[in-house]
Structures are given as structure tokens and as C-alpha cells.
Design a protein around this motif. Sequence first.
Motif, PDB file in Angstrom:
ATOM      1  N   SER A   1       0.828  -1.207   0.000  1.00  0.00           N
ATOM      2  CA  SER A   1       0.000   0.000   0.000  1.00  0.00           C
ATOM      3  C   SER A   1       0.863   1.258   0.000  1.00  0.00           C
ATOM      4  O   SER A   1       2.004   1.267   0.479  1.00  0.00           O
ATOM      5  CB  SER A   1      -0.896   0.030   1.248  1.00  0.00           C
ATOM      6  N   GLN A   2       0.286   2.322  -0.516  1.00  0.00           N
ATOM      7  CA  GLN A   2       0.924   3.634  -0.516  1.00  0.00           C
ATOM      8  C   GLN A   2       0.375   4.455   0.651  1.00  0.00           C
ATOM      9  O   GLN A   2      -0.831   4.649   0.769  1.00  0.00           O
ATOM     10  CB  GLN A   2       0.639   4.340  -1.842  1.00  0.00           C
ATOM     11  N   ILE A   3       1.278   4.904   1.517  1.00  0.00           N
ATOM     12  CA  ILE A   3       0.879   5.765   2.626  1.00  0.00           C
ATOM     13  C   ILE A   3       0.918   7.208   2.141  1.00  0.00           C
ATOM     14  O   ILE A   3       1.903   7.648   1.533  1.00  0.00           O
ATOM     15  CB  ILE A   3       1.825   5.591   3.832  1.00  0.00           C
ATOM     16  N   VAL A   4      -0.136   7.964   2.415  1.00  0.00           N
ATOM     17  CA  VAL A   4      -0.249   9.336   1.931  1.00  0.00           C
ATOM     18  C   VAL A   4      -0.373  10.292   3.112  1.00  0.00           C
ATOM     19  O   VAL A   4      -1.273  10.142   3.948  1.00  0.00           O
ATOM     20  CB  VAL A   4      -1.468   9.502   1.005  1.00  0.00           C
ATOM     21  N   PHE A   5       0.532  11.250   3.178  1.00  0.00           N
ATOM     22  CA  PHE A   5       0.454  12.336   4.156  1.00  0.00           C
ATOM     23  C   PHE A   5       0.078  13.612   3.418  1.00  0.00           C
ATOM     24  O   PHE A   5       0.635  13.914   2.363  1.00  0.00           O
ATOM     25  CB  PHE A   5       1.790  12.543   4.861  1.00  0.00           C
ATOM     26  N   ILE A   6      -0.848  14.356   3.983  1.00  0.00           N
ATOM     27  CA  ILE A   6      -1.252  15.645   3.419  1.00  0.00           C
ATOM     28  C   ILE A   6      -1.080  16.702   4.502  1.00  0.00           C
ATOM     29  O   ILE A   6      -1.594  16.553   5.615  1.00  0.00           O
ATOM     30  CB  ILE A   6      -2.714  15.609   2.939  1.00  0.00           C
ATOM     31  N   GLU A   7      -0.357  17.749   4.175  1.00  0.00           N
ATOM     32  CA  GLU A   7      -0.121  18.846   5.118  1.00  0.00           C
ATOM     33  C   GLU A   7      -0.701  20.134   4.554  1.00  0.00           C
ATOM     34  O   GLU A   7      -0.401  20.519   3.423  1.00  0.00           O
ATOM     35  CB  GLU A   7       1.365  19.025   5.375  1.00  0.00           C
ATOM     36  N   TYR A   8      -1.507  20.794   5.362  1.00  0.00           N
ATOM     37  CA  TYR A   8      -2.082  22.075   4.955  1.00  0.00           C
ATOM     38  C   TYR A   8      -2.556  22.814   6.194  1.00  0.00           C
ATOM     39  O   TYR A   8      -3.083  22.195   7.130  1.00  0.00           O
ATOM     40  CB  TYR A   8      -3.246  21.852   3.990  1.00  0.00           C
ATOM     41  N   ASN A   9      -2.373  24.134   6.212  1.00  0.00           N
ATOM     42  CA  ASN A   9      -2.820  24.947   7.350  1.00  0.00           C
ATOM     43  C   ASN A   9      -2.300  24.415   8.684  1.00  0.00           C
ATOM     44  O   ASN A   9      -3.028  24.357   9.682  1.00  0.00           O
ATOM     45  CB  ASN A   9      -4.355  25.015   7.392  1.00  0.00           C
ATOM     46  N   ASN A  10      -1.047  23.988   8.717  1.00  0.00           N
ATOM     47  CA  ASN A  10      -0.420  23.491   9.949  1.00  0.00           C
ATOM     48  C   ASN A  10      -1.097  22.246  10.498  1.00  0.00           C
ATOM     49  O   ASN A  10      -1.020  21.967  11.700  1.00  0.00           O
ATOM     50  CB  ASN A  10      -0.387  24.587  11.029  1.00  0.00           C
ATOM     51  N   SER A  11      -1.761  21.504   9.635  1.00  0.00           N
ATOM     52  CA  SER A  11      -2.371  20.230  10.005  1.00  0.00           C
ATOM     53  C   SER A  11      -1.822  19.147   9.090  1.00  0.00           C
ATOM     54  O   SER A  11      -1.568  19.387   7.907  1.00  0.00           O
ATOM     55  CB  SER A  11      -3.896  20.276   9.867  1.00  0.00           C
ATOM     56  N   VAL A  12      -1.655  17.940   9.640  1.00  0.00           N
ATOM     57  CA  VAL A  12      -1.186  16.798   8.859  1.00  0.00           C
ATOM     58  C   VAL A  12      -2.147  15.634   9.057  1.00  0.00           C
ATOM     59  O   VAL A  12      -2.499  15.275  10.189  1.00  0.00           O
ATOM     60  CB  VAL A  12       0.244  16.365   9.270  1.00  0.00           C
ATOM     61  N   ILE A  13      -2.585  15.052   7.939  1.00  0.00           N
ATOM     62  CA  ILE A  13      -3.429  13.863   7.972  1.00  0.00           C
ATOM     63  C   ILE A  13      -2.681  12.718   7.314  1.00  0.00           C
ATOM     64  O   ILE A  13      -2.024  12.905   6.281  1.00  0.00           O
ATOM     65  CB  ILE A  13      -4.793  14.128   7.284  1.00  0.00           C
ATOM     66  N   CYS A  14      -2.736  11.545   7.926  1.00  0.00           N
ATOM     67  CA  CYS A  14      -2.104  10.343   7.384  1.00  0.00           C
ATOM     68  C   CYS A  14      -3.183   9.385   6.913  1.00  0.00           C
ATOM     69  O   CYS A  14      -4.059   8.989   7.693  1.00  0.00           O
ATOM     70  CB  CYS A  14      -1.236   9.664   8.445  1.00  0.00           C
ATOM     71  N   ILE A  15      -3.124   9.002   5.632  1.00  0.00           N
ATOM     72  CA  ILE A  15      -4.068   8.042   5.051  1.00  0.00           C
ATOM     73  C   ILE A  15      -3.257   6.800   4.704  1.00  0.00           C
ATOM     74  O   ILE A  15      -2.405   6.838   3.813  1.00  0.00           O
ATOM     75  CB  ILE A  15      -4.756   8.635   3.808  1.00  0.00           C
ATOM     76  N   SER A  16      -3.525   5.705   5.407  1.00  0.00           N
ATOM     77  CA  SER A  16      -2.544   4.608   5.423  1.00  0.00           C
ATOM     78  C   SER A  16      -2.942   3.355   4.655  1.00  0.00           C
ATOM     79  O   SER A  16      -2.358   2.295   4.861  1.00  0.00           O
ATOM     80  CB  SER A  16      -2.213   4.236   6.874  1.00  0.00           C
TER      81      SER A  16
END
Length: 282
Positions: free
Chosen positions: A149-164
Amino acid sequence: MEKTDILIFDVGLGQSIFVYPHSDPTYGMLVDCGNVEGFEPIDFLIKKGYIVNNILSNLTLTNYDQDHFSGAPYLRSKVGIHTVTFASNLTSLEIKELKEKPHTDALQHVCYVKDTYIYPVPAYAPPYIKQTFHLQKGDLESHDTNNLSQIVFIEYNNSVICISGDLEEKGWKALLEKQPGIKTWLARTNIFIASHHGRDNGYCPEIFSYCKPECIIISDKGIMHDTQRNMSSVYGEHVAGAGVYFNNNLSKRKVLTTRDDGHIWVQLHPGGSRIYRNFTHE
């Protein structure tokens, strides 16, 4: 900076997450395109004006399993796709060789897109940062789509979400060992989307030596198997603090699930504040 919407759709045993930066709506991104009978996330996005000029800026897949791309044929019939982010660790032929049903319509569409979108798009500069990690076939003794699987991190507005994606425990351990840069991203994660839909074989306690999120979200269907039971409590033990307010309730929640909470809407605000609500697709 303006707010960003993260829409986590309830698509049963599947995943479909939309990232919508209000500062530049043309860069809306769909992470996975699962669907369920009677509901296609792309219809909602078009209806609500999230799709600009009938173009989806980016389609990212975390996993090459049907529940992560079951809506691909319908998606492609409704919008043009500008760019894609697929893991490069498997060819289309290798993906089909791993499948019991290698000739589904959805898989044919995914393989076509994978083999067609092979060059980067010039001047493509979304307002968010996206970082991906995945193992190579040689990192594992045996190959399966979950642990690739590809782990995806998204950073915006000083927030980070991890979609694993659907990474399982052995895949997590290998990734921590072979790509230590992921530890830095895990340490900065505020919202963690549990891998393999929150099932017990996707749970890896080692990652929470680094990852201390304020909320964990599980995208899964109703509980039917033992692998689903008690996992909200298990994951909740790794949440930093008391959790988050959901739908302005007075009590906080550590774990949100699409099976109990429906479609989940997270707003990322400038400065790092986050608001959690649910929404309907009517």
C-alpha cells in the motif's frame, strides 16, 4: 490562508476521501474512489460544486484492492482526471497476477489509467504538501497488495493527515525500518486514518511510538467479523489527550468511524485548528 475541507465518505468496506483547498479549488484531490450501491461520491462532489470545470485535479490510490477503486469506471465517465498518484511498486500485469478476479471493469480502468498517466504534469503546484511512502517488492518475502500500500500524508494549514491504505503489521514494521523518514511525518500527524479499515491485522503498535494524533478515523462497514471488534478502543489508547469535539457535542471523541458516524467532514483552519462534523449526501 483559507480553510481546507477533508471529506471522508461512508462507502462501507471501502475508502474515498476528498481534499478541497478553498484557497485554490482547482486542486481538489480524491484519495481512493470506493463506492457503494446507490451512492457515488463523485456525484455528491459535482452536485455541491467541489469539482471545477468537470475536472478532478488528482486521483491518488493507496491500495490496489477493489474496495479502494470500485468507483473508477463511473468516476471516469463523469469527470476528466488531470493527474494521478499511484504507487510504482507494481506494474499493471503484476497487479492482475495477484488478483483472483483480474478482469473486473474497475481494475481494467485502473490499469488503463496507470499505464496512460506516466509523465508528470508541468507546473502542477497544489497549495498543500503531499508526501507518499511505499515498500518495494524486494522489501518483503512475499508480495500482497495490502503491504505494498501507498501511505499518503497531506499537510495544509499546519495540520497533517495520514491516510494509510491497507498496510498490515509486517508492512508497517518494514516501512519503519527501510524508510525511516516516515517517522518524522508520523510524529507530525494530527489525524490518522487507520490502516486496513481499522481491522486488527492493520494495527501496528510500533507506529504509535512516533504518532500521537488528536483523532483516529476508521473507514469501514458495520461490524460483522471478529477482526473489527474492540478496535476503536485499541486505537483510542493511542490518541493524545481527550480527543476532539464532534458535531459540537460537549463530550470528546478519540475515534470516529464511518460505520457509526456516516460521512465525516473535517475542516482544517489557518493556525492549525480543526473542526469535526458529519454530513449527509442528500
